[in-house]
Design a protein around this motif. Structure first.
Motif, PDB file in Angstrom:
ATOM      1  N   LYS A  11       0.838  -0.990  -0.127  1.00 13.82           N
ATOM      2  CA  LYS A  11       0.056   0.188  -0.095  1.00 13.82           C
ATOM      3  C   LYS A  11       0.889   1.355  -0.095  1.00 13.82           C
ATOM      4  CE  LYS A  11      -3.975  -2.002   2.305  1.00 13.82           C
ATOM      5  NZ  LYS A  11      -4.966  -2.057   3.421  1.00 13.82           N
ATOM      6  N   HIS A  54     -16.798  -3.210   0.771  1.00 14.44           N
ATOM      7  CA  HIS A  54     -16.638  -2.440   2.159  1.00 14.44           C
ATOM      8  C   HIS A  54     -17.540  -1.246   1.597  1.00 14.44           C
ATOM      9  CE1 HIS A  54     -13.988  -4.991   4.095  1.00 14.44           C
ATOM     10  NE2 HIS A  54     -13.000  -4.622   3.274  1.00 14.44           N
ATOM     11  N   PHE A  59     -15.698   3.598   6.969  1.00 10.97           N
ATOM     12  CA  PHE A  59     -14.376   3.978   6.730  1.00 10.97           C
ATOM     13  C   PHE A  59     -14.013   3.992   4.903  1.00 10.97           C
ATOM     14  CE2 PHE A  59     -14.491  -0.387   7.961  1.00 10.97           C
ATOM     15  CZ  PHE A  59     -13.900  -1.121   6.612  1.00 10.97           C
ATOM     16  N   ARG A 104       2.748  -6.158   9.312  1.00 15.70           N
ATOM     17  CA  ARG A 104       1.869  -4.958   9.651  1.00 15.70           C
ATOM     18  C   ARG A 104       2.644  -4.600  10.971  1.00 15.70           C
ATOM     19  NH1 ARG A 104      -4.056  -6.985   7.420  1.00 15.70           N
ATOM     20  NH2 ARG A 104      -4.135  -5.657   5.864  1.00 15.70           N
ATOM     21  N   ILE A 111      -4.593   1.413  11.561  1.00 19.77           N
ATOM     22  CA  ILE A 111      -5.673   0.408  10.692  1.00 19.77           C
ATOM     23  C   ILE A 111      -5.722   0.859   9.249  1.00 19.77           C
ATOM     24  CG2 ILE A 111      -7.593   1.478  11.777  1.00 19.77           C
ATOM     25  CD1 ILE A 111      -8.622  -1.328  12.185  1.00 19.77           C
ATOM     26  N   ASN A 114      -1.908   0.380   6.712  1.00 17.94           N
ATOM     27  CA  ASN A 114      -1.556  -0.766   7.163  1.00 17.94           C
ATOM     28  C   ASN A 114      -0.532  -1.709   6.197  1.00 17.94           C
ATOM     29  OD1 ASN A 114      -3.624  -1.899   5.832  1.00 17.94           O
ATOM     30  ND2 ASN A 114      -4.712  -2.657   7.371  1.00 17.94           N
TER      31      ASN A 114
END
Ligand code: IDP
Length: 135
Positions: A11, A54, A59, A104, A111, A114
């Motif tokens: 990421k 999601h 979030f 992580r 969070i 991560n």
């Protein structure tokens, strides 16, 4: 145990921290082969489609903003039990709860930021690999 393929994403936070090599090295040391790899700037549409499951979560907007905040490295990992093995190497979603020695725990701050994504099942792996790399 079966040879499987799974999708991994390094990421934007981990790319910015300059730890792509260290993360890839953990996969290789665990006998996972990198069979496809691409550095990519995700568009809003890419990130929204990838995380579609999601989309009702509170979030979601922050997750999409974070995933498009800088380049990511998308990879297909292959090996025995690759899906569960990658999840084990990654550690739990919240890095503060992740076991020692996990990616992580060692490289993630929070969070939201991560460090890595990994498919969580055979059906997600199939969908996610096709999403980035086609058939
Ligand atoms: P995973 O990445 O460990 O599989 P998921 O539950 O699939 O976790 O969530 C996808 C991503 O959404 C997480 O990696 C994390 O970045 C973000 N996320 C999950 N839960 C929360 C939360 O409660 N607050 C903020 N971000 C979250």
């Amino acid at each position: 145990m079966a040879v499987e393929r799974t999708l991994s994403i390094i990421k934007p936070d981990a790319v910015a921290k300059n730890v792509i090599g260290e993360i890839v090295s953990r996969f290789e040391k665990a006998d996972l082969k990198i069979v496809a790899m691409q550095m990519k700037q995700l568009s809003k549409q890419d990130a929204e489609g990838f995380y579609a499951e999601h989309k009702e979560r509170p979030f979601f907007a922050d997750l999409v903003a974070f995933m498009t905040s800088g380049p990511v490295v998308v990879q297909v990992l292959e090996g025995e039990n690759a899906i569960a093995l990658n999840r084990e190497l990654m550690g739990t979603t919240n890095p503060k709860e992740a076991a020692e020695g996990t990616i992580r725990r060692d490289f993630a701050e929070s969070i939201d930021a991560n460090a890595v994504h990994g498919s969580d099942s055979a059906s997600s792996a199939e969908r996610e690999i096709a999403y980035f790399f086609g058939a």
